[in-house]
Design a protein around this motif. Structure first.
Motif, mmCIF file in Angstrom:
data_model
loop_
_atom_site.group_PDB
_atom_site.id
_atom_site.type_symbol
_atom_site.label_atom_id
_atom_site.label_comp_id
_atom_site.label_asym_id
_atom_site.label_seq_id
_atom_site.Cartn_x
_atom_site.Cartn_y
_atom_site.Cartn_z
ATOM 1 N N VAL A 175 0.836 -1.208 0.000
ATOM 2 C CA VAL A 175 0.000 0.000 0.000
ATOM 3 C C VAL A 175 0.869 1.257 0.000
ATOM 4 O O VAL A 175 0.360 2.371 -0.153
ATOM 5 N N ARG A 176 2.190 1.064 0.130
ATOM 6 C CA ARG A 176 3.110 2.200 0.152
ATOM 7 C C ARG A 176 4.488 1.710 -0.264
ATOM 8 O O ARG A 176 4.891 0.605 0.084
ATOM 9 N N VAL A 177 5.207 2.523 -1.011
ATOM 10 C CA VAL A 177 6.559 2.162 -1.419
ATOM 11 C C VAL A 177 7.426 3.405 -1.498
ATOM 12 O O VAL A 177 6.955 4.489 -1.856
ATOM 13 N N GLU A 178 8.681 3.251 -1.133
ATOM 14 C CA GLU A 178 9.690 4.262 -1.411
ATOM 15 C C GLU A 178 10.899 3.522 -1.969
ATOM 16 O O GLU A 178 11.212 2.413 -1.538
ATOM 17 N N ALA A 179 11.542 4.130 -2.958
ATOM 18 C CA ALA A 179 12.586 3.405 -3.689
ATOM 19 C C ALA A 179 13.766 4.302 -4.002
ATOM 20 O O ALA A 179 13.628 5.524 -4.140
ATOM 21 N N GLU A 180 14.914 3.676 -4.114
ATOM 22 C CA GLU A 180 16.118 4.323 -4.623
ATOM 23 C C GLU A 180 16.590 3.501 -5.817
ATOM 24 O O GLU A 180 16.820 2.298 -5.692
ATOM 25 N N LEU A 181 16.688 4.149 -6.984
ATOM 26 C CA LEU A 181 16.969 3.467 -8.238
ATOM 27 C C LEU A 181 18.256 4.033 -8.851
ATOM 28 O O LEU A 181 18.397 5.251 -8.980
ATOM 29 N N TYR A 182 19.148 3.144 -9.268
ATOM 30 C CA TYR A 182 20.462 3.545 -9.760
ATOM 31 C C TYR A 182 20.838 2.748 -11.005
ATOM 32 O O TYR A 182 20.275 1.679 -11.264
ATOM 33 N N ASP A 235 7.680 5.401 -9.892
ATOM 34 C CA ASP A 235 7.112 6.714 -9.570
ATOM 35 C C ASP A 235 7.846 7.371 -8.399
ATOM 36 O O ASP A 235 7.941 8.598 -8.323
ATOM 37 N N SER A 236 8.337 6.546 -7.484
ATOM 38 C CA SER A 236 9.064 7.068 -6.336
ATOM 39 C C SER A 236 10.336 7.787 -6.751
ATOM 40 O O SER A 236 10.725 8.797 -6.163
ATOM 41 N N ARG A 237 10.965 7.253 -7.796
ATOM 42 C CA ARG A 237 12.215 7.842 -8.289
ATOM 43 C C ARG A 237 12.176 7.858 -9.819
ATOM 44 O O ARG A 237 12.831 7.039 -10.481
ATOM 45 N N PRO A 238 11.394 8.783 -10.429
ATOM 46 C CA PRO A 238 11.220 8.789 -11.886
ATOM 47 C C PRO A 238 12.526 8.950 -12.663
ATOM 48 O O PRO A 238 12.677 8.381 -13.747
ATOM 49 N N GLY A 272 14.146 8.472 -2.719
ATOM 50 C CA GLY A 272 12.912 8.596 -3.480
ATOM 51 C C GLY A 272 11.776 9.056 -2.580
ATOM 52 O O GLY A 272 11.869 8.987 -1.351
ATOM 53 N N ARG A 273 10.693 9.507 -3.189
ATOM 54 C CA ARG A 273 9.538 9.938 -2.396
ATOM 55 C C ARG A 273 8.655 8.743 -2.060
ATOM 56 O O ARG A 273 8.670 7.715 -2.752
ATOM 57 N N ALA A 274 7.910 8.861 -0.992
ATOM 58 C CA ALA A 274 6.955 7.819 -0.621
ATOM 59 C C ALA A 274 5.743 7.900 -1.550
ATOM 60 O O ALA A 274 5.201 8.986 -1.790
ATOM 61 N N VAL A 275 5.325 6.753 -2.077
ATOM 62 C CA VAL A 275 4.196 6.683 -3.010
ATOM 63 C C VAL A 275 3.112 5.794 -2.409
ATOM 64 O O VAL A 275 3.375 4.654 -2.018
#
Length: 400
Positions: free
Chosen positions: A210-217, A328-331, A382-385
């Motif tokens: 129901v919620r996700v925050e991510a760091e994408l590299y 979406d958390s880290r476009p 990343g932002r919380a989505v």
């Protein structure tokens, strides 16, 4: 009767098993579909057996019917081909992931309902006796309430991996269809999905984030990410942590720890047994990868029966939600600093790794943290989505 869509890559694995067992099991391969059949190692055998090869699935259905369509095509074709097969009254086994986006999975689910057929999604662990036994024990309350599930999987891939086809590492194809190819949506998608799946209340269901925050590299010269750190929460408040990379110098995993009130479930590699640890002792669930094609044999058997697949669209949706929310958390995917990227070997086949990345992700796993929370210099938070009402990528809604 079966039609196989895609006879290269994973499709060739399905095809080899079907051809090897054509005299031992009760099925008939009536056709195959692939616009580039020359990539298929069994093409000569198909022709010798007079099994037709079509360029498009529409051409097959123009001449034949099938009880089961096995969809082993690239991600961005899963939705349209599954919906067509359902319209033509075939049940479907679709390779993982179900599709690139949430809206496609929802469309597939509506087509499934309208057709009165089922769709199985080929997350092979979900069909294994090991995971089914573990899920049964979790449902029975043996381990108590879940608290945190986490997984670390580092699998170095060279430049050739991203050049093996025209969609690897891409966000979209030339026609604008979403692919979102990444470790979390392809090679390690099983491991993300499994954390949701074992928490499902029924055999064919899974928990949902129901919620996700991510760091994408990324270190490779690709459009999407090759490294990710995700934190999800389910509707019951369970924390899901996922750390993956194709750019670490170390090959390890899947390493995971599923933590519960009264015990834990752990594994430490591809050939590792899954073991449960309880106050009463240890329980060995064995290795789920010992039965990689159980999903296909189950689908063939269930065409004649009334049971639903062990893993269908409902169960697969959690992984798609997590991946869409992560994007979406880290476009904008963060590129690793050039000074820590190490390239070795011949151009086109070079190993591309990031110095110290394996150690950072291992520390994150141990500390239940994201890189930015540990103050890693190259990290970007990343932002919380919210995924509670997420029905469309990107943004969560058509207006988003």
């Amino acid at each position: 009767s079966i039609v196989l869509v895609g006879i290269g890559g994973m499709g060739a694995v399905y095809l080899a098993a079907l051809l090897e067992n054509k005299e031992k099991r009760d099925f008939h391969l009536v056709g195959t579909v692939d616009p580039q059949p020359r990539r298929c190692p069994q093409l000569a055998e198909l022709r010798a057996l007079d099994i037709p090869v079509f360029e498009q699935l529409e051409e097959f259905y123009g001449r034949y019917r099938a009880d089961l369509a096995i969809i082993a095509s690239p991600i961005h074709f899963h939705c349209a081909q599954t919906c067509l097969a359902l319209l033509r009254e075939s049940c479907v086994l679709c390779e993982k992931p179900a599709a690139g986006t949430v809206q496609e999975v929802l469309r597939m689910r509506e087509a499934e309902k309208a057709a009165g057929r089922w769709v199985a999604v080929g997350f092979q662990w979900s069909f294994s006796t090991a995971i089914q036994a573990l899920k049964n024990d979790i449902q029975a309350g043996m381990y108590g309430r879940p608290r945190r599930l986490k997984c670390l999987y580092l699998w170095p891939r060279n430049e050739a991996y991203y050049r093996r086809n025209d969609w690897a590492g891409k966000l979209k194809d030339a026609e604008g269809r979403w692919i979102l190819d990444s470790p979390a949506n392809n090679a390690m998608a099983h491991d993300l999905h499994n954390m949701f799946y074992v928490l499902g209340g029924e055999r064919e269901t899974a928990a949902r984030p129901v919620r996700v925050e991510a760091e994408l590299y990324r270190a490779h010269k690709i459009k999407n990410f090759d490294t990710a750190a995700l934190r999800c929460h389910t509707g019951d408040g369970v924390e899901i942590l996922f750390y993956v990379s194709h750019a670490a110098a170390v090959d390890t995993g899947p390493v995971f720890s599923y933590e519960f009130e009264r015990g834990a479930v752990r594994a430490a590699g591809r050939e590792s047994d899954i073991k449960g640890f309880l106050p009463s002792g240890e329980k060995n669930y064995s290795i789920p990868d010992r039965e990689p094609l159980r999903k296909m044999w189950e689908a063939i058997d269930q065409v004649r029966g009334e049971d639903l697949p062990s893993c269908g669209l409902e169960a697969a949706l959690g992984q798609t939600l997590a991946v869409n929310g992560a994007q979406d958390s880290r476009p904008e995917v963060e590129e690793f600093p050039g000074e820590i990227i190490v390239s070795q070997g011949e151009p086109g086949n070079r190993e591309v790794t990031v110095a110290g990345l394996a150690e950072v992700l291992d520390e994150c796993y141990q500390e239940n943290a994201l890189p930015s929370e540990l103050g890693v210099p190259w990290s970007r938070k990343g932002r919380a989505v919210s995924l509670a009402d997420y029905v469309y990528f990107p943004g969560g809604s058509r207006s988003g």
